[in-house]
Design an enzyme around this catalytic site. Structure first.
Site, PDB file in Angstrom:
ATOM      1  N   HIS A   1      -8.125  -5.018  -1.213  1.00 17.13           N
ATOM      2  CA  HIS A   1      -6.841  -4.487  -0.767  1.00 17.13           C
ATOM      3  C   HIS A   1      -6.019  -5.522  -0.002  1.00 17.13           C
ATOM      4  O   HIS A   1      -4.792  -5.490  -0.035  1.00 17.13           O
ATOM      5  CB  HIS A   1      -7.090  -3.257   0.111  1.00 17.13           C
ATOM      6  CG  HIS A   1      -5.893  -2.387   0.305  1.00 17.13           C
ATOM      7  ND1 HIS A   1      -5.252  -1.765  -0.742  1.00 17.13           N
ATOM      8  CD2 HIS A   1      -5.221  -2.020   1.429  1.00 17.13           C
ATOM      9  CE1 HIS A   1      -4.235  -1.045  -0.273  1.00 17.13           C
ATOM     10  NE2 HIS A   1      -4.193  -1.188   1.039  1.00 17.13           N
TER      11      HIS A   1
ATOM     12  N   ASP B   1      -9.677  -3.647  -5.679  1.00 14.60           N
ATOM     13  CA  ASP B   1      -9.102  -2.823  -4.614  1.00 14.60           C
ATOM     14  C   ASP B   1      -9.581  -1.384  -4.768  1.00 14.60           C
ATOM     15  O   ASP B   1      -9.354  -0.749  -5.798  1.00 14.60           O
ATOM     16  CB  ASP B   1      -7.575  -2.890  -4.687  1.00 14.60           C
ATOM     17  CG  ASP B   1      -6.889  -2.220  -3.506  1.00 14.60           C
ATOM     18  OD1 ASP B   1      -7.556  -1.494  -2.752  1.00 14.60           O
ATOM     19  OD2 ASP B   1      -5.676  -2.427  -3.353  1.00 14.60           O
TER      20      ASP B   1
ATOM     21  N   SER C   1       0.847  -1.185   0.000  1.00 20.10           N
ATOM     22  CA  SER C   1       0.000   0.000   0.000  1.00 20.10           C
ATOM     23  C   SER C   1       0.890   1.246   0.000  1.00 20.10           C
ATOM     24  O   SER C   1       1.685   1.422  -0.923  1.00 20.10           O
ATOM     25  CB  SER C   1      -0.964  -0.039   1.185  1.00 20.10           C
ATOM     26  OG  SER C   1      -2.016   0.867   1.014  1.00 20.10           O
TER      27      SER C   1
END
Length: 726
Positions: free
Chosen positions: A698, A660, A574
């Site tokens: 995610h 995501d 991320s």
């Protein structure tokens, strides 16, 4: 902003060969997929920047989906020789995991709640048994007398490639359950309300909600959160259970796009707390849960830079805030409207402390905090007059450990549950007695296969960064590994949003350690490990510190002999994926392999587009490059996608998911395309790969066995590049 789009389209396709590939057979190595150039020009601050791959953003475009399929096929082909190693690592994870297991039951409203897993099943079962006066002695794999199954994960997930719960809330009294389900990975949930007296679903009409569900005190209504098109939680709605959702009432709306929203019930269920926050400013509202017609009351109006959060006790509020201290403090205030001048300090931080939040109970408050970079739980005793007095810390040992408050639903609790773990000590569920101040371990995660923590060593080391700042590093290795300059190593980092990457035990990591890999976590600036100033020193115009800290830690691992200079890998996800892209551009010679998970590698493009999810709220983290030319130039200098060099790069594995919402799949997809056409390294030896999960979000795949396979693939790629074949 001016957009000039060409009509060029030279999209090429790649068909994988039928036979399995080996890297020793150079002629069989396939050509990587290449997307065609369709230039789009953006103009900001008198600079024109052409992007050949922005067209890949549209996941409804059949050509984009075809390219992702080809990327997956290419990754399959390039890693086919690693299949035995992948299978071996998966087997190691599986063999070390107690597949049929039980969580420690939690007492609430006359029932003991727990989850349990069954060998061969991807998802847990959530259940409860009645309280008979003592904690039930449950045995994994054995029939449980009087068990009521609340949510049967394996059954609900049948036929779904993805399954995740976003809420699991029982109503006051314990007769209703609200749970929320996501079956795509986009973190938008469908709400289900179940009558636990009849085991019937009584309401499932509310769709596409965000995180946050709470019942009224008399459970006739339920509050829930909605997200906007940019996936920002911005509304709280009140729904009468069983009624038409079209009659739901909007209770609260936050229009400032910088602010996120959280919502939940107080421990005694008497209040609903709406917590709003940007990166620097907080605000909270309180709803009387006894009245479904009640409206939120603002506790203290927002003031730029005043960051506060609220815990509602029975007769007062505990407010964690930074009005006086950069390390925050805990104050007491009256229930309801409580302007700043009514806040009375209960606990102020000492030097090197950062107070994170408070949990209120009838007889104590439990303060979660950090001291010298290490997590701490501090207990504040309440006197007979209700004031807070003596403070004491839950005892722990060592610098490389993490203590966190656990699930404690009862306001009258005399034992406080918490979790404790380290890099080599499996997670333990513990309870500390408020009467004796002594702790007991209720359960420690069992690691099968003869695991012994004594076979490994963990330590905290300090690395001096180039500006003289001391960076804490958590390091773990097999006990017989010494810093002799020959070891493979993997360095992990994040460094954003004041999020701390604290030491934790991960079963899959043993597959690295047992093969001689030195694993380290760099607690770099931009994270929260050393407090709010640590965070401030790694954001906005000081963001480069995050990247240089990580590079300096990597160089230390090599120079100190912990890692062979030719065998150092890096991993992050991320915002930590942005870190991976930046450190790869800034010091490509340092790394042999990089795994960038759901990586935020096209940061400037995203932050320049306020219509994309999360963008406006991110301006307090990264800056606003639309209005601030200096921030634009700074982000332009480090955004990974825009700074790929014509140089030899490490092998790279980028992993992402089609659904995501937090970091769109297009960012790593564009990144690998530009990497392949720019870098000068031998991509047969150091491949650049993309793995896209086509039904996930995610966090990747949701089922535990699927997640183990996913992690095994990643670890096999890393190990292979570090020179470990088995």
């Amino acid at each position: 902003m001016n957009l000039a789009i060409s009509n060029a389209s030279d999209f090429t396709r790649w068909t994988p060969p039928a036979a399995a590939l080996t890297l020793s057979d150079v002629t069989s190595i396939p050509t990587p997929p290449r997307a065609g150039h369709r230039p789009i020009t953006r103009t900001f601050h008198d600079e024109d920047v052409t992007d050949n791959y922005e067209w890949l953003r549209d996941k409804d475009d059949a050509e984009v989906i075809a390219l992702l399929d080809e990327e997956n096929a290419y990754t399959d082909a390039r890693t086919a020789h690693l299949k035995p190693l992948q299978d071996k690592i998966f087997g190691e994870i599986k063999s070390r995991t107690k597949e049929t297991d039980l969580a420690v039951p939690v007492l609430d409203t006359g029932w003991w709640y727990y989850s349990r897993t069954i060998e061969g099943q991807q998802y847990p079962i959530y259940a409860r048994v009645r309280d008979t006066g003592a904690r039930p002695e449950l045995v994994a794999g054995e029939a449980i007398d009087g068990e009521q199954i609340l949510v049967d994960g394996p059954t609900l997930a049948e036929g779904e490639e993805f399954f995740r719960l976003g809420a699991f809330e029982t109503a006051p009294g314990g007769n209703l359950l609200a749970y929320a389900v996501d079956t795509s990975g986009d973190e938008r949930f469908d709400l289900v309300i179940k009558d636990l007296q009849t085991d019937e679903i009584i309401d499932d009409a509310i769709r596409g909600i965000g995180y946050g569900v709470a019942f009224t005190l008399e459970p006739t209504h339920v509050y829930y959160v909605r997200v906007n098109e940019a996936w920002r939680p911005h509304q709280v709605w009140c729904h009468e259970i069983g009624a038409d959702p079209n009659t739901d009432e909007l209770v609260f709306q936050e229009d400032d796009e910088r602010f996120w929203m959280g919502m939940g019930a107080s421990r005694d269920n008497r209040h609903i707390v709406i917590q709003l926050g940007s990166s620097t400013t907080g605000e909270a509202h309180l709803i009387d849960a006894s009245d479904s017609a009640a409206r939120p009351v603002c506790i203290a109006p927002r003031r730029a830079g005043l960051d506060y959060s609220v815990e509602a006790a029975a007769d007062h509020l505990l407010i964690t805030h930074n009005a006086q201290h950069i390390g925050f403090e805990v104050a007491r205030a009256p229930l309801g409207v409580a302007p700043e001048d009514t806040w009375q300090t209960v606990l102020a931080p000492a030097a090197g402390e950062r107070i994170l939040g408070a949990d209120a109970f009838e007889s104590v408050a439990v303060i979660s905090m950090r001291s010298a970079g290490v997590t701490t739980l501090r207990i504040l005793e309440r006197a007979e007059d209700g004031s807070y007095g003596e403070a004491w810390d839950v005892p722990t040992e060592g610098e490389v450990r993490t203590i966190e408050i656990g699930t404690n639903p009862r306001p009258d609790a005399r034992e406080i549950r918490y979790s404790l773990a380290s890099l080599i000590i499996p997670p333990s569920v513990c309870e500390v007695s408020l009467d004796t101040r002594e702790s007991v371990v209720l359960k420690q995660t069992e690691v099968l296969g003869g695991y012994d923590p004594a076979d490994y060593t963990e330590r905290r080391i300090w690395v001096e960064a180039r500006d003289g700042t001391r960076i804490p590093v958590s390091l773990v290795a097999r006990a017989d590994v010494t810093p002799d300059g020959s070891n493979p190593g993997l360095l992990y980092g994040y460094g954003s949003y004041e999020i701390s990457i604290d030491p934790s035990f991960v079963i899959s990591r043993l597959s690295l350690l047992d093969r001689g890999v030195v694993f380290a976590i760099a607690h770099i600036r931009g994270g929260g490990e050393m407090g709010r100033q640590w965070y401030d020193d790694g954001k906005l115009d000081r963001k480069l510190n995050t990247f240089t800290d990580f590079i300096d830690v990597g160089r230390y691992l090599v120079e100190s002999g912990w890692v062979d200079p030719a065998r150092l890998g890096a991993e992050g996800g991320s915002a930590g994926g942005l870190l991976m892209g930046a450190i790869t551009n800034m010091a490509p010679e340092l790394w042999r392999v990089v795994h960038a998970a759901v990586p935020f590698v096209d940061a400037l493009t995203t932050i320049l587009n306020p219509e994309l999810p999360l963008t406006v709220g991110e301006w307090e983290e990264w800056g606003n490059p639309i209005e601030d030319e200096a921030i634009y130039r700074l982000m332009r200098s480090y955004s990974p996608y825009e700074n790929i060099a014509e140089a030899d790069y490490p092998a790279i594995l980028a992993t992402t998911s089609l659904n995501d919402t937090r970091v769109f799949f297009v960012e790593p997809l564009k990144w690998v395309q530009r990497l392949r056409e720019t870098v000068t390294s031998d991509q047969d030896e150091r491949p650049i790969l993309l793995r896209c999960q086509m039904v996930a979000g995610h966090g990747g795949k949701s089922g535990r066995y699927d997640a183990w396979h996913e992690r095994a693939e990643q670890l096999a790629f890393i190990l292979d590049q570090l020179g470990i074949e088995d």
